[in-house]
Design a protein around this motif. Structure first.
Motif, PDB file in Angstrom:
ATOM      1  N   GLY A  47       0.842  -1.189   0.000  1.00 52.23           N
ATOM      2  CA  GLY A  47       0.000   0.000   0.000  1.00 52.23           C
ATOM      3  C   GLY A  47       0.876   1.237   0.000  1.00 52.23           C
ATOM      4  O   GLY A  47       1.768   1.387  -0.810  1.00 52.23           O
ATOM      5  N   GLY A  48       0.666   2.112   0.960  1.00 50.10           N
ATOM      6  CA  GLY A  48       1.476   3.327   1.061  1.00 50.10           C
ATOM      7  C   GLY A  48       2.618   3.189   2.053  1.00 50.10           C
ATOM      8  O   GLY A  48       3.344   4.147   2.289  1.00 50.10           O
ATOM      9  N   GLU A  49       2.770   2.010   2.621  1.00 49.85           N
ATOM     10  CA  GLU A  49       3.788   1.809   3.666  1.00 49.85           C
ATOM     11  C   GLU A  49       5.012   1.076   3.102  1.00 49.85           C
ATOM     12  O   GLU A  49       4.874   0.099   2.370  1.00 49.85           O
ATOM     13  N   VAL A  50       6.195   1.554   3.441  1.00 47.79           N
ATOM     14  CA  VAL A  50       7.441   0.911   3.037  1.00 47.79           C
ATOM     15  C   VAL A  50       8.131   0.410   4.297  1.00 47.79           C
ATOM     16  O   VAL A  50       8.316   1.159   5.259  1.00 47.79           O
ATOM     17  N   ARG A  51       8.478  -0.866   4.283  1.00 41.91           N
ATOM     18  CA  ARG A  51       9.222  -1.464   5.397  1.00 41.91           C
ATOM     19  C   ARG A  51      10.573  -1.925   4.887  1.00 41.91           C
ATOM     20  O   ARG A  51      10.683  -2.436   3.776  1.00 41.91           O
ATOM     21  N   GLU A  52      11.590  -1.748   5.732  1.00 40.48           N
ATOM     22  CA  GLU A  52      12.940  -2.140   5.353  1.00 40.48           C
ATOM     23  C   GLU A  52      13.561  -2.963   6.476  1.00 40.48           C
ATOM     24  O   GLU A  52      13.448  -2.611   7.646  1.00 40.48           O
TER      25      GLU A  52
END
Length: 139
Positions: free
Chosen positions: A78-83
């Motif tokens: 969605g609009g969330e980026v996880r690293e």
């Protein structure tokens, strides 16, 4: 992929270019390479073969450097980026220094044999590796 030996650091993915630890304890000069295809992964794996190796009484191809590989995984939902960051450490060979299977001639000072000096440099390169590990924990 960075190889640490004899108080130096080189980038195995960038033709053994020198890397260094800056005054803020961050590793500088290491190349980040996106892995998007199977061929990219093969190139990364082949870079490990560029590590410094040497022969000892115990092992014909003993690694003479420490190696750190960092994989950064990025996921967008969605609009969330996880690293996430995964670090792999492969330590230099640690052959025995005493006894019948010692890697060097124990009748001589460790400073008078090549393998003895390699053991000394192994400890010195651990200092460089530790500094890089500390910086990775901060970054």
């Amino acid at each position: 992929i960075v190889s640490f030996s004899s108080q130096s650091a080189v980038d195995l993915l960038n033709q053994r270019q020198d890397c260094y630890i800056d005054t803020q304890h961050h590793l500088q000069g290491a190349r980040q390479v996106p892995l998007e295809t199977p061929a990219d992964v093969v190139r990364m794996a082949a870079a490990v073969e560029l590590r410094t190796v040497g022969s000892t009484k115990m092992n014909d191809t003993s690694s003479r450097s420490h190696c750190v590989t960092t994989l950064t995984l990025t996921v967008q939902e969605g609009g969330e980026v996880r690293e996430s960051r995964l670090q792999f450490f492969d330590m230099m060979g640690s052959e025995r220094f005493v006894g019948a299977n010692a890697a060097h001639d124990t009748t001589k000072s460790s400073k008078s044999t090549e393998s003895g000096w390699q053991g000394i440099f192994a400890n010195l390169s651990l200092s460089t590796l530790m500094a890089a590990g500390d910086s990775a924990g901060v970054a």
